[in-house]
Design a protein around this motif. Structure first.
Motif, PDB file in Angstrom:
ATOM      1  N   HIS A 117      20.328  44.414  25.054  1.00  0.00           N
ATOM      2  CA  HIS A 117      18.873  44.375  25.267  1.00  0.00           C
ATOM      3  C   HIS A 117      18.539  45.925  25.076  1.00  0.00           C
ATOM      4  O   HIS A 117      18.901  46.894  25.015  1.00  0.00           O
ATOM      5  CB  HIS A 117      18.929  44.240  26.851  1.00  0.00           C
ATOM      6  CG  HIS A 117      17.448  44.147  27.339  1.00  0.00           C
ATOM      7  ND1 HIS A 117      16.768  45.242  28.188  1.00  0.00           N
ATOM      8  CD2 HIS A 117      16.826  43.140  27.211  1.00  0.00           C
ATOM      9  CE1 HIS A 117      15.662  44.657  28.223  1.00  0.00           C
ATOM     10  NE2 HIS A 117      15.472  43.717  28.193  1.00  0.00           N
ATOM     11  N   ASP A 144      19.500  35.666  19.702  1.00  0.00           N
ATOM     12  CA  ASP A 144      19.902  36.930  20.479  1.00  0.00           C
ATOM     13  C   ASP A 144      21.024  37.807  20.166  1.00  0.00           C
ATOM     14  O   ASP A 144      21.424  38.641  20.779  1.00  0.00           O
ATOM     15  CB  ASP A 144      19.822  36.559  22.108  1.00  0.00           C
ATOM     16  CG  ASP A 144      20.977  35.581  22.226  1.00  0.00           C
ATOM     17  OD1 ASP A 144      21.864  35.108  21.372  1.00  0.00           O
ATOM     18  OD2 ASP A 144      21.405  35.267  23.483  1.00  0.00           O
ATOM     19  N   THR A 168      27.056  41.994  26.504  1.00  0.00           N
ATOM     20  CA  THR A 168      26.173  41.412  27.496  1.00  0.00           C
ATOM     21  C   THR A 168      26.569  40.127  27.582  1.00  0.00           C
ATOM     22  O   THR A 168      26.931  39.296  26.430  1.00  0.00           O
ATOM     23  CB  THR A 168      24.782  41.173  26.491  1.00  0.00           C
ATOM     24  OG1 THR A 168      24.294  42.488  26.152  1.00  0.00           O
ATOM     25  CG2 THR A 168      23.615  40.457  27.330  1.00  0.00           C
ATOM     26  N   TYR A 172      20.595  35.262  26.691  1.00  0.00           N
ATOM     27  CA  TYR A 172      19.252  34.967  27.260  1.00  0.00           C
ATOM     28  C   TYR A 172      19.396  33.635  27.261  1.00  0.00           C
ATOM     29  O   TYR A 172      18.609  32.738  28.063  1.00  0.00           O
ATOM     30  CB  TYR A 172      18.380  35.587  26.163  1.00  0.00           C
ATOM     31  CG  TYR A 172      17.013  35.640  26.724  1.00  0.00           C
ATOM     32  CD1 TYR A 172      16.691  36.914  27.580  1.00  0.00           C
ATOM     33  CD2 TYR A 172      16.061  34.690  26.814  1.00  0.00           C
ATOM     34  CE1 TYR A 172      15.653  37.171  28.066  1.00  0.00           C
ATOM     35  CE2 TYR A 172      14.793  35.103  27.316  1.00  0.00           C
ATOM     36  CZ  TYR A 172      14.733  36.175  28.008  1.00  0.00           C
ATOM     37  OH  TYR A 172      13.497  36.460  28.782  1.00  0.00           O
ATOM     38  N   TYR A 444       9.494  40.095  21.932  1.00  0.00           N
ATOM     39  CA  TYR A 444       9.753  40.105  23.375  1.00  0.00           C
ATOM     40  C   TYR A 444       8.925  39.006  24.035  1.00  0.00           C
ATOM     41  O   TYR A 444       7.607  38.965  23.865  1.00  0.00           O
ATOM     42  CB  TYR A 444       9.156  41.409  23.796  1.00  0.00           C
ATOM     43  CG  TYR A 444       9.568  41.650  25.144  1.00  0.00           C
ATOM     44  CD1 TYR A 444      10.663  42.566  25.449  1.00  0.00           C
ATOM     45  CD2 TYR A 444       8.768  41.422  26.252  1.00  0.00           C
ATOM     46  CE1 TYR A 444      10.738  42.768  26.888  1.00  0.00           C
ATOM     47  CE2 TYR A 444       8.909  41.619  27.445  1.00  0.00           C
ATOM     48  CZ  TYR A 444      10.030  42.520  27.580  1.00  0.00           C
ATOM     49  OH  TYR A 444      10.476  42.695  29.035  1.00  0.00           O
ATOM     50  N   VAL A 448      15.723  41.755  22.378  1.00  0.00           N
ATOM     51  CA  VAL A 448      16.866  42.270  21.839  1.00  0.00           C
ATOM     52  C   VAL A 448      16.482  42.789  20.286  1.00  0.00           C
ATOM     53  O   VAL A 448      15.856  41.938  19.671  1.00  0.00           O
ATOM     54  CB  VAL A 448      17.784  40.689  21.548  1.00  0.00           C
ATOM     55  CG1 VAL A 448      18.820  41.053  20.562  1.00  0.00           C
ATOM     56  CG2 VAL A 448      18.240  40.147  22.928  1.00  0.00           C
TER      57      VAL A 448
END
Ligand SMILES: Cc1ncc(COP(=O)(O)O)c(C=O)c1O
Length: 489
Positions: A117, A144, A168, A172, A444, A448
């Protein structure tokens, strides 16, 4: 005669209050997981404004936990499976910053997925950390840039002088990176593993294991060996925005990989000195929900999702494989030929708000107590999407180009601080080929980065950004056709 409060409200100009008021009564398939407060009990809702207080003898201190705050944190640590947990009332953005500052010092080399992120990029810049980006050789499944287990393991072997790893998971789109082998490999090298599990707070729910989704319920990052884990409770549990949990494992403390004292010292450095009690209290509420009621809600939601999926019209499919977050609903609409903007319009007409629409998928984060009516409204919208539209060009190509951007990484190691602080100038992005970007370029949501600060801009990047803008994407780092580039080469 005294005017009623609502009459006064309507006469005066309160643009934000007015806009937020009209946003009520829509079908929410996005964060926060509290569904505009409706997921909270009536008692908790009625208490909310009273909970806004300060550090008093009977309330304790959120940044220097003592008293009842400490008790709430102990309960949270037990539920989420950590040795120590902190309530962070300014989001996982802050939790990750605290974790990075707690584990590393300026100049340290930290292994990261490119799909991290943008808050991670900003934190590395602020803390003077060197971002060592994991080289990807396989096309990520979604836009992502999620890395694979093999890519992380290979980078751990190849890269030298690492101080730690930040990964991560879930992504998402609900995809999960298995962590156990990665943690073992990192720990064998003495490296701490920090996990951005912003979208995975609900994995701590003890589900019954009856339905397929429950059988494949994802494991928490902590249970797979992560040392520190940050979770945005507000994304998937009934908690206020931006309620975040920062967990530290017992093994991290015992092995000396993370110093709990250093971590505690960083808390008031990055949190406001006035942390929010209502937000912290909502974390206490979410923890209690996980302990007592959540499993029943998950079971009901998974049934509704299965029913919904079975009724999807031709042209729309659910993109889910075993191991993904079964609560996330990712709908691939690419076979429908409906354009992204058209999808927006149709959903809006049905009063449905989703988390993200990209060139191929609609990403929904259904709050755990999503009512059946909301699924009916989403189903009606899907039926229209399946019938409507003739896209003028293939959006699927844009999805592919976006995913390929993660394979096209210019540099593997970035000292972001230098790029953030260097002299820069604004120019038309169309003319920026060969320049180095001064900031992050990121569609956005999901935020990412497609390009990290200091990376060289290529003609394929420019073409992709134009395609995204043509599809009405909000691309952070590009404003009115301009981009900030580094001036000193
Ligand atoms: C993967 C990921 N990490 C971190 C964050 C930041 O979380 P927060 O909004 O709680 O600060 C987000 C927010 O969307 C995210 O998606």
């Amino acid at each position: 005669m005294k005017k009623s409060e609502s009459a006064v409200f309507s006469e005066r100009e309160l643009p934000l209050v007015s806009a937020l008021k009209t946003a009520r009564n829509r079908h929410s398939f996005h964060m926060p997981g509290n569904r505009a407060g409706q997921s909270f009990s009536a008692e908790f809702r009625s208490l909310l404004t009273y909970l806004d207080t300060t550090e008093l003898d009977n309330t304790g201190d959120i940044n220097e936990p003592n008293g009842v705050v400490l008790r709430a944190l102990e309960l949270a640590a037990r539920t989420f499976g950590s040795a120590q947990t902190y309530f962070i009332t300014s989001g996982t953005t802050t939790s990750l910053r605290i974790a990075l500052a707690g584990a590393f010092k300026a100049g340290d080399r930290v292994l990261l997925g490119q799909g991290s992120h943008l808050s991670v990029a900003n934190s590395c810049a602020l803390l003077g950390l060197e971002a060592v980006l994991i080289r990807q050789d396989a096309l990520p499944r979604f836009a992502d840039g999620q890395v694979s287990e093999a890519e992380v393991l290979r980078s751990l072997k190849e890269e030298e002088n690492l101080a730690g790893v930040l990964l991560t998971t879930p992504g998402y789109y609900g995809e999960n990176l298995p962590l156990e082998k990665i943690c073992q490999a990192a720990h064998a090298l003495g490296l701490p593993v920090i996990v951005d599990s912003a979208h995975g707070a609900h994995f701590a729910i003890k589900v019954s294991g009856k339905s397929p989704g429950e059988k494949n319920w994802p494991r928490t990052a902590l249970s797979q060996g992560a040392d520190m884990v940050a979770q945005s409770a507000h994304k998937t549990l009934p908690a206020l925005t931006p309620a975040s949990l920062l967990h530290l494992s017992q093994a991290a403390i015992d092995s000396g990989r993370v110093s709990p004292a250093r971590l505690a010292k960083m808390l008031p450095v990055f949190q406001t000195s006035s942390p929010s009690f209502p937000i912290a209290a909502s974390l206490d509420y979410a923890r209690d929900f996980v302990d007592h009621d959540a499993a029943g809600y998950v079971s009901r939601l998974l049934d509704l999702l299965a029913e919904f999926e079975a009724q999807l019209p031709p042209g729309l499919t659910r993109d889910y494989i075993a191991g993904d977050d079964p609560c996330r609903l990712v709908l691939d609409y690419s076979a429908s030929n409906c354009s992204r903007q058209e999808v927006f319009k149709i959903l809006d007409a049905h009063r449905v708000d989703v988390e993200l629409i990209d060139a191929r998928c609609i990403v929904c984060i259904p709050p755990l107590d999503t009512p059946r009516e909301s699924f009916i409204a989403l189903g009606q919208a899907c039926a229209e999407i399946a019938q409507a539209g003739q896209a003028e060009y293939s959006q699927v190509k844009i999805d592919l180009a976006q995913r390929q951007a993660f394979l096209r990484q210019g540099r593997t190691s970035l000292t972001l601080r230098d790029s953030f602080l260097a002299e820069s100038a604004e120019m038309d992005f169309q003319n920026a080929e060969g320049q180095r970007s001064a900031g992050v370029i990121a569609p956005y949501p999901p935020g990412v980065p497609l390009l990290w600060p200091g990376e060289e801009i290529k003609s394929v990047d420019i073409a992709l950004w134009q395609d995204l803008l043509d599809l009405a994407y909000d691309v952070r780092g590009l404003k009115s056709g301009k981009i900030e580039v580094l001036t000193g080469k």
